[in-house]
Write a protein that holds these residues in place. Structure first.
Motif, PDB file in Angstrom:
ATOM      1  N   GLN A   1       0.848  -1.188   0.000  1.00 18.18           N
ATOM      2  CA  GLN A   1       0.000   0.000   0.000  1.00 18.18           C
ATOM      3  C   GLN A   1       0.885   1.240   0.000  1.00 18.18           C
ATOM      4  O   GLN A   1       1.876   1.332   0.713  1.00 18.18           O
ATOM      5  CB  GLN A   1      -0.888   0.002   1.246  1.00 18.18           C
ATOM      6  CG  GLN A   1      -1.976   1.057   1.204  1.00 18.18           C
ATOM      7  CD  GLN A   1      -2.940   0.920   2.372  1.00 18.18           C
ATOM      8  OE1 GLN A   1      -2.745   0.100   3.248  1.00 18.18           O
ATOM      9  NE2 GLN A   1      -3.987   1.731   2.373  1.00 18.18           N
ATOM     10  N   GLY A   2       0.526   2.199  -0.815  1.00 15.45           N
ATOM     11  CA  GLY A   2       1.353   3.398  -0.915  1.00 15.45           C
ATOM     12  C   GLY A   2       2.284   3.356  -2.105  1.00 15.45           C
ATOM     13  O   GLY A   2       3.016   4.312  -2.372  1.00 15.45           O
ATOM     14  N   GLY A   3       2.241   2.245  -2.830  1.00  7.82           N
ATOM     15  CA  GLY A   3       3.028   2.160  -4.055  1.00  7.82           C
ATOM     16  C   GLY A   3       4.276   1.335  -3.908  1.00  7.82           C
ATOM     17  O   GLY A   3       4.870   1.227  -2.841  1.00  7.82           O
ATOM     18  N   GLY A   4       4.660   0.729  -4.994  1.00  9.62           N
ATOM     19  CA  GLY A   4       5.902  -0.024  -5.018  1.00  9.62           C
ATOM     20  C   GLY A   4       5.686  -1.526  -4.995  1.00  9.62           C
ATOM     21  O   GLY A   4       4.739  -2.022  -4.381  1.00  9.62           O
ATOM     22  N   THR A   5       6.569  -2.218  -5.679  1.00 10.00           N
ATOM     23  CA  THR A   5       6.562  -3.678  -5.709  1.00 10.00           C
ATOM     24  C   THR A   5       7.846  -4.155  -5.055  1.00 10.00           C
ATOM     25  O   THR A   5       8.931  -3.668  -5.380  1.00 10.00           O
ATOM     26  CB  THR A   5       6.472  -4.195  -7.161  1.00 10.00           C
ATOM     27  OG1 THR A   5       5.298  -3.657  -7.775  1.00 10.00           O
ATOM     28  CG2 THR A   5       6.412  -5.702  -7.201  1.00 10.00           C
TER      29      THR A   5
END
Length: 248
Positions: free
Chosen positions: A67-71
């Motif tokens: 959550q909040g972006g990024g993998t």
């Protein structure tokens, strides 16, 4: 009869490259993947193909979106090692000796293959980690530096199974080292011998002597085990003396 060979889908080719990067440690557990734009440029592919490859990677359970972006690369092994059972094991007195026995197999074989396969770049990194141990001002930091040294040796083994196993056990091994140090560094002669054993291991690895590296690792851990047993006996003698004095 002729058979038509089906061309590999571009996303599958990208997927294989990403899997290799995870396996080899180029993408470490817990590490955030670079933005799609950067990865697409690195692989010289379109962003839709890259996105499809990452989706397949996620479906295989190798990465996760936060959550909040990024993998991020998943660290399933570390999750197992932080299980409450492992926390209980790390706190049990007898488990310290069990871990030492386990480290005999793990670190001995890592040292062997590091000496056999290590590159100049590997040896430079191992040297930096070894030198950093002497700069540690407290036991906690020293344990971290010693663990980093052993991990650098494991990386130099170029064995991906060893590498991921040791990485997944990082916190458990570091705690074992710290607990051992708390007992052993109280005696200056033991502290000196520990440093000498570690230096023998270091020298054997960076000079490319596999058998000597494995033997040095095993000798180092055997010395730690013997020193801990001796310290335990001395502690028991002191406790018995205190109990006798209290009775009198």
């Amino acid at each position: 009869m002729s058979f038509k060979i089906k061309a590999a889908k571009l996303s599958d080719v990208i997927l294989e490259q990403l899997e290799n990067m995870i396996l080899e440690g180029s993408l470490a557990p817990g590490q955030k993947l670079p933005p799609e734009r950067e990865l697409a440029k690195q692989f010289e592919v379109s962003r839709p193909s890259l996105r499809e490859a990452i989706q397949k990677l996620e479906a295989r359970g190798l990465v996760t979106r936060r959550q909040g972006g990024g993998t991020y690369v998943k660290n399933q092994l570390e999750g197992g090692m932080t299980d409450p059972l492992f926390d209980l094991i790390s706190k049990h007195p007898e488990s310290q000796f069990d871990l030492l026995e386990f480290r005999h197999a793990l670190e001995g074989i890592a040292a062997y293959y590091a000496a056999l396969r290590g590159t100049d770049t590997d040896f430079d990194y191992i040297s930096n980690c070894f030198d950093a141990i002497a700069t540690a001002n407290d036991i906690e930091t020293q344990a971290q530096m010693i663990n980093a040294f052993h991990f650098a040796v494991a990386e130099a083994s170029h064995n991906v199974v060893l590498l991921h196993l040791i990485r997944g056990m990082k916190s458990l091994l570091e705690q074992n080292i710290q607990q051992n140090l708390m007992v052993l560094v109280q005696k200056s002669d033991v502290k000196t011998q520990l440093a000498e054993h570690r230096k023998a291991l270091f020298d054997a690895v960076i000079t490319g002597q596999p058998d000597k590296a494995r033997d040095a690792s095993n000798a180092h851990l055997a010395f730690i085990e013997e020193a801990l047993l001796q310290a335990g006996k001395e502690h028991s003698r002191i406790e018995r003396s205190l109990r006798r004095s209290q009775k009198n």
